[in-house]
Design a protein around this motif. Structure first.
Motif, PDB file in Angstrom:
ATOM      1  N   UNK A 162       0.841  -1.192   0.000  1.00  0.00           N
ATOM      2  CA  UNK A 162       0.000   0.000   0.000  1.00  0.00           C
ATOM      3  C   UNK A 162       0.879   1.245   0.000  1.00  0.00           C
ATOM      4  N   UNK A 163       0.604   2.172  -0.925  1.00  0.00           N
ATOM      5  CA  UNK A 163       1.361   3.416  -1.026  1.00  0.00           C
ATOM      6  C   UNK A 163       0.435   4.535  -1.483  1.00  0.00           C
ATOM      7  N   UNK A 164       0.856   5.792  -1.431  1.00  0.00           N
ATOM      8  CA  UNK A 164      -0.046   6.892  -1.783  1.00  0.00           C
ATOM      9  C   UNK A 164      -0.548   6.853  -3.224  1.00  0.00           C
ATOM     10  N   UNK A 165       0.280   6.487  -4.178  1.00  0.00           N
ATOM     11  CA  UNK A 165      -0.123   6.538  -5.581  1.00  0.00           C
ATOM     12  C   UNK A 165      -0.628   5.214  -6.120  1.00  0.00           C
ATOM     13  N   UNK A 166      -0.228   4.101  -5.540  1.00  0.00           N
ATOM     14  CA  UNK A 166      -0.585   2.797  -6.084  1.00  0.00           C
ATOM     15  C   UNK A 166      -0.592   1.764  -4.966  1.00  0.00           C
ATOM     16  N   UNK A 167      -1.656   0.976  -4.914  1.00  0.00           N
ATOM     17  CA  UNK A 167      -1.753  -0.098  -3.928  1.00  0.00           C
ATOM     18  C   UNK A 167      -2.262  -1.350  -4.631  1.00  0.00           C
ATOM     19  N   UNK A 168      -1.723  -2.503  -4.236  1.00  0.00           N
ATOM     20  CA  UNK A 168      -2.104  -3.743  -4.909  1.00  0.00           C
ATOM     21  C   UNK A 168      -1.740  -4.929  -4.030  1.00  0.00           C
TER      22      UNK A 168
ATOM     23  N   UNK B  74      -6.268   3.335  -2.615  1.00  0.00           N
ATOM     24  CA  UNK B  74      -7.054   2.127  -2.373  1.00  0.00           C
ATOM     25  C   UNK B  74      -6.583   1.001  -3.281  1.00  0.00           C
ATOM     26  N   UNK B  75      -6.733  -0.209  -2.793  1.00  0.00           N
ATOM     27  CA  UNK B  75      -6.482  -1.387  -3.619  1.00  0.00           C
ATOM     28  C   UNK B  75      -7.746  -1.637  -4.443  1.00  0.00           C
ATOM     29  N   UNK B  76      -7.588  -1.706  -5.748  1.00  0.00           N
ATOM     30  CA  UNK B  76      -8.763  -1.848  -6.610  1.00  0.00           C
ATOM     31  C   UNK B  76      -9.326  -3.265  -6.591  1.00  0.00           C
TER      32      UNK B  76
ATOM     33  N   UNK C 229      -9.506  -5.225  -0.995  1.00  0.00           N
ATOM     34  CA  UNK C 229      -8.579  -6.334  -0.913  1.00  0.00           C
ATOM     35  C   UNK C 229      -7.712  -6.626  -2.111  1.00  0.00           C
ATOM     36  N   UNK C 230      -7.942  -6.212  -3.291  1.00  0.00           N
ATOM     37  CA  UNK C 230      -7.253  -6.927  -4.341  1.00  0.00           C
ATOM     38  C   UNK C 230      -6.291  -6.136  -5.216  1.00  0.00           C
ATOM     39  N   UNK C 231      -6.658  -5.891  -6.464  1.00  0.00           N
ATOM     40  CA  UNK C 231      -5.662  -5.471  -7.435  1.00  0.00           C
ATOM     41  C   UNK C 231      -5.668  -4.004  -7.764  1.00  0.00           C
ATOM     42  N   UNK C 232      -4.960  -3.636  -8.845  1.00  0.00           N
ATOM     43  CA  UNK C 232      -4.890  -2.260  -9.300  1.00  0.00           C
ATOM     44  C   UNK C 232      -4.888  -2.226 -10.810  1.00  0.00           C
ATOM     45  N   UNK C 233      -5.239  -1.067 -11.346  1.00  0.00           N
ATOM     46  CA  UNK C 233      -5.268  -0.908 -12.793  1.00  0.00           C
ATOM     47  C   UNK C 233      -4.003  -0.218 -13.245  1.00  0.00           C
TER      48      UNK C 233
END
Length: 298
Positions: A103-109, A147-149, A270-274
């Motif tokens: 988890x990070x400010x710009x991207x979480x996955x 957020x984690x997408x 809970x899951x992925x990112x785009x």
């Protein structure tokens, strides 16, 4: 052990090899004080499906990319500063095991290791690097995270209205605040989330209402000489910031995480990112060696 590797020829050679593997598609990775702590393959849950990614843990950052030829060629490099990272372990309650969220400010996955032991090794080494970096630099950990997408396949209908079914015409969209998969009508507003982007991003109706309410309360507190709520920058809810029906989703911008507005779907964090990295990939050449190597242990 990491300190002993800082000026070693072995460390310089390893970093040079990583740079060569990314070639012109990557950024220079060698810098004073940087140590390659470990590397290995993890399965990353992307927007459409889970895919193998090569990860490199440095003492100040986490780098990953698409695998073209195992141990020889990677592309689409991503670098996440470790002071912005926090980890959250995932339970083995689905088809994927041994996972955790990055988890990070710009991207979480979410990522998944091959075995429980490998998961424990990865998480322990990443967390130690984070603790050591913050102590060494006096930097402060990030207070806001993306957020984690939720993956596209986990939602056949809108997670907000629970009515709209997704089709080739009724496209899926992701709220950049909570990560839920929503329809166009339920995400026709934009809000400025400064830790993610410099322009307003698509958010669902629930998050938009919560964000505007928090902003109004913040302004009232400021006017009365109080500042009790966390800062949030509001985009005027004018027509200029409504998402028009023909808008294409900005697929390279992920979104933020819990804690967030309660959402109809309990798994929305809970899951992925785009990412653009997920599209038009080449087939991986060779057999993947997934077991990680941590040079700080040797």
């Amino acid at each position: 052990m990491v300190d002993r590797l800082v000026h070693s020829e072995a460390n310089a050679r390893r970093i040079h090899i990583v740079e060569q593997c990314f070639g012109s598609s990557g950024m220079p990775l060698a810098k004073p004080g940087r140590v390659l702590v470990g590397e290995g393959v993890l399965t990353k849950l992307c927007r459409k499906k889970a895919k193998p990614r090569q990860f490199f843990l440095f003492n100040d950052s986490l780098v990953y990319g698409n695998i073209v030829i195992d141990k020889k060629k990677y592309n689409k490099q991503h670098l996440i500063p470790l002071e912005d990272v926090k980890l959250q372990s995932l339970e083995n309650d689905g088809p994927w095991k041994n996972g955790w969220q990055i988890i990070s400010p710009k991207k979480s996955f979410a990522v998944f290791a091959a075995t429980p032991t490998e998961k424990a090794e990865w998480m322990a080494h990443i967390n130690k690097c984070i603790v050591d970096l913050l102590a060494r630099t006096n930097k402060k950990p990030a207070s806001e995270h993306a957020a984690v997408w939720v993956p596209d396949g986990d939602a056949s209908t809108c997670m907000h209205c629970l009515k709209t079914k997704f089709t080739p015409i009724n496209r899926r969209h992701h709220c950049r605040k909570c990560g839920a998969v929503v329809c166009g009508n339920c995400s026709n507003r934009k809000f400025l989330l400064p830790y993610q982007a410099t322009k307003p991003l698509r958010v669902c109706i629930s998050c938009y209402d919560a964000l505007t309410t928090a902003h109004a309360e913040k302004e009232r507190a400021t006017e009365s000489g109080r500042s009790e709520l966390p800062p949030s920058t509001l985009v005027s809810p004018s027509h200029d910031y409504e998402v028009q029906p023909d808008d294409w989703e900005e697929r390279s911008s992920p979104s933020p995480p819990p804690p967030r507005v309660p959402h109809p779907h309990p798994d929305s964090q809970q899951y992925g990112s785009s990412e653009e990295e997920d599209d038009d990939e080449l087939e991986i050449v060779g057999v993947l060696q997934t077991e990680p190597v941590f040079y700080s242990d040797s």
